[in-house]
Design a protein around this motif. Structure first.
Motif, short mmCIF file in Angstrom:
data_model
loop_
_atom_site.label_atom_id
_atom_site.label_comp_id
_atom_site.label_asym_id
_atom_site.label_seq_id
_atom_site.Cartn_x
_atom_site.Cartn_y
_atom_site.Cartn_z
N ILE A 601 22.56 41.92 39.85
CA ILE A 601 21.21 41.66 39.31
C ILE A 601 21.03 42.41 38.00
CG2 ILE A 601 18.74 42.14 39.70
CD1 ILE A 601 19.26 41.59 42.69
N LEU A 602 21.49 43.64 37.94
CA LEU A 602 21.37 44.43 36.71
C LEU A 602 22.13 43.79 35.56
CD1 LEU A 602 20.29 47.08 35.48
CD2 LEU A 602 22.42 48.18 36.19
N ARG A 603 23.26 43.15 35.87
CA ARG A 603 24.07 42.53 34.82
C ARG A 603 23.54 41.17 34.39
NH1 ARG A 603 28.40 44.39 37.89
NH2 ARG A 603 28.64 42.32 38.83
N VAL A 644 23.71 49.00 31.34
CA VAL A 644 22.36 49.21 30.82
C VAL A 644 22.34 49.24 29.30
CG1 VAL A 644 20.56 50.99 30.64
CG2 VAL A 644 21.47 50.36 32.87
N GLU A 645 23.37 49.82 28.71
CA GLU A 645 23.38 49.96 27.24
C GLU A 645 23.31 48.62 26.53
OE1 GLU A 645 25.81 52.52 23.87
OE2 GLU A 645 26.73 52.16 25.82
N GLN A 646 23.80 47.58 27.18
CA GLN A 646 23.80 46.24 26.55
C GLN A 646 22.51 45.47 26.85
OE1 GLN A 646 26.41 45.76 24.62
NE2 GLN A 646 27.20 47.73 25.37
N ASP A 647 21.63 46.04 27.66
CA ASP A 647 20.43 45.32 28.08
C ASP A 647 19.44 45.20 26.93
OD1 ASP A 647 17.85 44.66 29.56
OD2 ASP A 647 19.25 44.82 31.25
N LEU A 648 18.82 44.04 26.80
CA LEU A 648 17.87 43.81 25.72
C LEU A 648 16.48 44.36 26.03
CD1 LEU A 648 18.80 40.12 24.77
CD2 LEU A 648 19.53 42.24 23.66
N ASP A 649 16.23 44.71 27.27
CA ASP A 649 14.91 45.25 27.67
C ASP A 649 14.91 46.76 27.48
OD1 ASP A 649 12.73 46.30 29.18
OD2 ASP A 649 12.64 44.47 30.35
N TRP A 650 14.03 47.26 26.60
CA TRP A 650 14.04 48.71 26.30
C TRP A 650 13.68 49.55 27.52
CZ3 TRP A 650 9.87 51.97 26.77
CH2 TRP A 650 8.59 51.39 26.87
#
Length: 835
Positions: A601-603, A644-650
């Motif tokens: 889900i995180l990915r 997480v580092e690649q996630d677009l949500d701050w």
């Protein structure tokens, strides 16, 4: 004023006075006025207008226009009032003969532009700014300004009317406090001239018989007693008290609804807190004569006061409880239980008629319940509430609302018909019910209470919003139930209630309505938080289908539900997988599979809510030591932060930094390094081996790359949190007295890379081509390089930059003036302050 601003100001003033220029928006003009307020606040001298003659020229030019723009005229009125707020500048503007043309008889109030509400508002605000000294007060009175303000109290524009009322409060207060050496008495001759005019106007309005005039004066008095606690207010009150009392006695008076707020503000004033007699007698009369709807706010306000006669408190509580008492008495005939009250303050027939009316029943009950919820939230209530009777009344209301009670009395039948399926009352009653769970003495009714709650949870007629409230109340009362589970009979009752709850929960988790599924998951999470240590709860939970159904909802089509499912599964794992005595070890729920689902889900989840929930749960697990049962914590954290580092949500990236911070703290504690970043140098000297071990762990987990890249994140909260973490880490490795000198590291193997990193970080979110692994510039996985970076990079300077307001440049007065000139087209394009 800075030299740059004084150079730009003449052009701005000329542009504002030019009728050919397009008008500025109100926000820009208000910012300009704010700037002038700040300039004049601490400087009463005349230099501001003398050194900037363009200001008086602007006023003169606007006054000379045959038809100025209403917004510019309103701006000019406010500007003149701000400039005239000091006596020196007031006299200067008087010599220029400007104030009479703005605020006097020759001003805009006799022209067609006065019809524009913005001009009237500008006039009132300008006067309010100006009246801070005696000459301004006398000028206004001599120019007929008082009559204008009195008229504006009834202005069709609510903003103008409110501003006029506030102005009169200010003028009355200023007049009395600046012109008298001792508080005036009730005699008019002892009041200053301006205060006398306002006082007489108030008294005349109250006696006028005109509803609008009476309401205007009551608003003014309410505001005055709410903001001014000076001793002279007692003399004013003594003059008007008889008239206020007459309003309570005359049913024909339309302004009774305003008396509660006035009396409450007077009661809050320290001038009246020790008064025995007339004032509190008037309050008692108000509680008796106002309608229940009008008296409710007064009653709850009095009960929240620190200083209030006890007999008045008891009377206020009686007024507040009357509707609840009426409900109890109407529920059964003859009366099965004692009511809440021994006697009523006002006529019970009034309350009965309101509850018998379809239009007023729900409103009265919702107001009463809201007031009771406020009282129950107070830590110290200076009067005893009858909790058991109140709880019985709430249960009765809820039974009326869902049609489960058939009262024998005619009044009860009428109220029941009025309340059936009334969602407003159901929600309010459930809120108060939840608040009562923390009060003592209600355990005798707990069986019947859960019957009602379960009926709401099971009923298909319960709306999603009411169901959410019912779940919240149920979770609170389940906690209360667990505290009572001492005897074997009580344990059996608890087990039966829990079984019934889980049967309902299983059905609700399968509801076609996503709001219901979401509320059900939130309820499950709340139960686990509060009851996870209770054997009966764990047994009922694990023997039900709830864990399987909850895990299935990780794939729900609605993102809110997926997020709630993630949170519920995360809390469930603490019972099913991570608890040492977990009875679920080896069953079909495989913990590695669950963790893999959350990582997936995180990915891959397309919505931010579920991803935020996953990172929050992983942080919770790490904080509680659960990850030790999954895999090496270092590998777990490394894998999570790379995702997480690649996630677009701050917010997901921010959550990743919180996870990283917990991991760093735990690792440092385990390795024996000090935790305080400001420890003395002697105690901070720790084993080089330990330091090296910790740095190696952090580098292997790839934490430093994430932290340093986060400093350049385009979302400021991420950069701020990363900087705070790095400063904390530096404090663990470097006592404050041993930081690296940046000039001394250039020749070290890592020196050039660190210098490049410092330059890159100074670019902040504008930094380009920040390599994912540092490239050949700096090695984020090299402990020696990271040790040098922590000591050499000026993290405190970065911290200050990150914590500056994003508009610290754009909000400067100079930038504002440049923007005004640019928008009006009076400077070249290449000079515009583009930001």
């Amino acid at each position: 004023m800075t030299r740059e601003c004084s150079v730009l100001l003449p052009g701005v003033c000329a542009a504002l006075a030019d009728p050919r220029q397009p008008g500025l928006d109100d926000t820009c003009l208000e910012k300009l006025l704010d700037w002038f307020r700040s300039l004049t606040w601490f400087d009463p001298t005349v230099e501001l207008v003398q050194d900037n003659p363009c200001l008086t020229e602007l006023i003169t030019s606007v006054l000379a226009l045959p038809e100025p723009s209403p917004s510019i005229l309103a701006f000019t009125l406010q500007l003149a009032g701000i400039l005239a707020s000091s006596e020196n500048r007031f006299q200067h503007l008087q010599q220029e003969k400007l104030l009479g043309r703005l605020f006097g008889q020759d001003g805009p109030r006799g022209r067609a532009l006065w019809e524009d509400a913005s001009v009237r508002s500008g006039w009132v605000k300008g006067v309010h700014s100006m009246v801070h000294h005696q000459p301004a007060l006398h000028f206004l009175c001599s120019q007929g300004g008082m009559d204008v303000i009195f008229t504006l109290q009834g202005d069709p524009s609510l903003f103008v009317a409110s501003a006029a009322s506030q102005l009169l409060v200010h003028m009355l207060t200023f007049s009395v406090e600046s012109e008298t050496s001792k508080p005036p008495s009730a005699k008019d001759c002892e009041w200053p001239a301006c205060a006398q005019m306002i006082k007489r106007h108030i008294e005349d309005s109250l006696q006028s018989g005109s509803t609008s005039h009476v309401e205007q004066s009551l608003k003014l008095l309410t505001s005055l007693f709410g903001s001014c606690y000076a001793a002279w207010t007692e003399a004013l009150w003594l003059d008007i008290a008889k008239q206020i009392e007459s309003f309570l006695m005359e049913e024909a008076v339309q302004a009774q609804h305003m008396l509660a707020n006035l009396l409450l503000n007077v009661a809050r004033s320290p001038v009246f807190c020790d008064t025995e007699g007339s004032f509190w007698a008037l309050v008692t009369s108000a509680l008796e004569h106002l309608t229940p709807v009008q008296a409710g706010p007064l009653a709850v306000g009095l009960l929240r006061l620190c200083k209030c006669p006890q007999d008045v408190r008891i009377q206020a509580l009686t007024v507040l409880l009357q509707p609840m008492d009426c409900i109890l008495r109407a529920a059964s005939q003859p009366l099965e239980y004692a009511g809440l009250l021994d006697e009523s303050v006002s006529d019970p027939i009034t309350v009965e008629s309101l509850l018998s009316s379809k239009t007023s029943c729900a409103g009265l009950l919702c107001q009463t319940l809201a007031h009771l919820e406020k009282l129950l939230s107070l830590k110290h209530l200076r009067v005893d509430l009858p909790y058991v009777s109140l709880l019985r009344s709430l249960v009765t209301i809820l039974q009326f609302c869902n049609g489960f009670l058939s009262p024998a009395s005619p009044l009860g039948s009428t109220i029941s018909r009025n309340l059936v399926n009334c969602f407003r009352v159901q929600k309010s009653a459930l809120d108060v019910l939840a608040a009562l769970s923390e009060k003592k003495g209600c355990d005798a009714l707990i069986g019947g209470l859960f019957d009602v709650l379960l009926a709401y949870l099971e009923s298909p007629n319960t709306s999603p919003t009411v169901l959410k409230k019912a779940f919240q109340a149920t979770s609170k009362w389940l906690v209360c139930l667990q505290k009572l589970s001492r005897s074997s009979s009580q344990c059996q009752q608890t087990e039966k209630i829990l079984e019934d709850v889980f049967v309902v929960l299983q059905k609700r988790l399968c509801s076609p309505c996503w709001e219901v599924r979401d509320s059900s998951l939130e309820f499950l999470t709340a139960m686990i938080k509060y009851l996870r240590d209770q054997d009966e709860f764990r047994q009922c939970l694990l023997s039900s289908e709830v864990p399987r159904l909850t895990e299935n909802l990780l794939e729900d089509p609605e993102s809110y539900v997926r997020a709630s499912a993630v949170t519920a599964v995360g809390h469930l794992a603490c019972i099913t997988y991570f608890a040492p005595e977990s009875p679920a070890v080896g069953n079909q729920h495989n913990k590695e599979n669950t963790v893999a689902k959350l990582q997936e889900i995180l990915r891959t989840d397309s919505e931010g809510f579920p991803r935020r929930a996953v990172i929050s749960i992983f942080t919770k697990w790490l904080r509680e030591g659960c990850t030790a049962q999954l895999e090496d914590a270092e590998q777990f954290v490394s894998r999570v932060i790379q995702t997480v580092e690649q996630d677009l949500d701050w917010e997901v990236r921010l959550g990743g930094l919180e996870l990283l911070e917990v991991f760093c703290s735990q690792t440092i504690c385990q390795r024996g390094l000090p935790q305080c970043p400001y420890v003395p140098a002697s105690s901070a000297v720790t084993s080089a081996t330990h330091q090296q071990e910790v740095l190696q762990v952090f580098c292997r987990a790839k934490l430093f790359g994430f932290l340093f890249r986060s400093l350049c994140d385009c979302d400021k909260p991420v950069g701020q949190r990363a900087c705070d973490i790095l400063i904390g880490l530096r404090g663990n490795f470097y006592p404050m007295s041993t930081l690296e000198n940046p000039q001394e590291i250039e020749d070290s193997p890592a020196g050039r890379g660190i210098a490049w990193l410092q330059r890159t970080l100074r670019q902040g979110s504008l930094a380009q081509n920040f390599p994912a692994d540092g490239g050949d510039r700096v090695d984020f996985q090299d402990p020696e390089s990271m040790m040098v970076a922590l000591g050499a990079i000026d993290l405190l300077e970065l911290h200050d930059e990150l914590n500056k307001s994003s508009d610290h440049m754009e909000e400067s007065p100079q930038s504002l003036l440049q923007d005004i000139l640019a928008s009006l087209g009076t400077i070249e394009e290449n000079e515009v302050d583009c930001y």
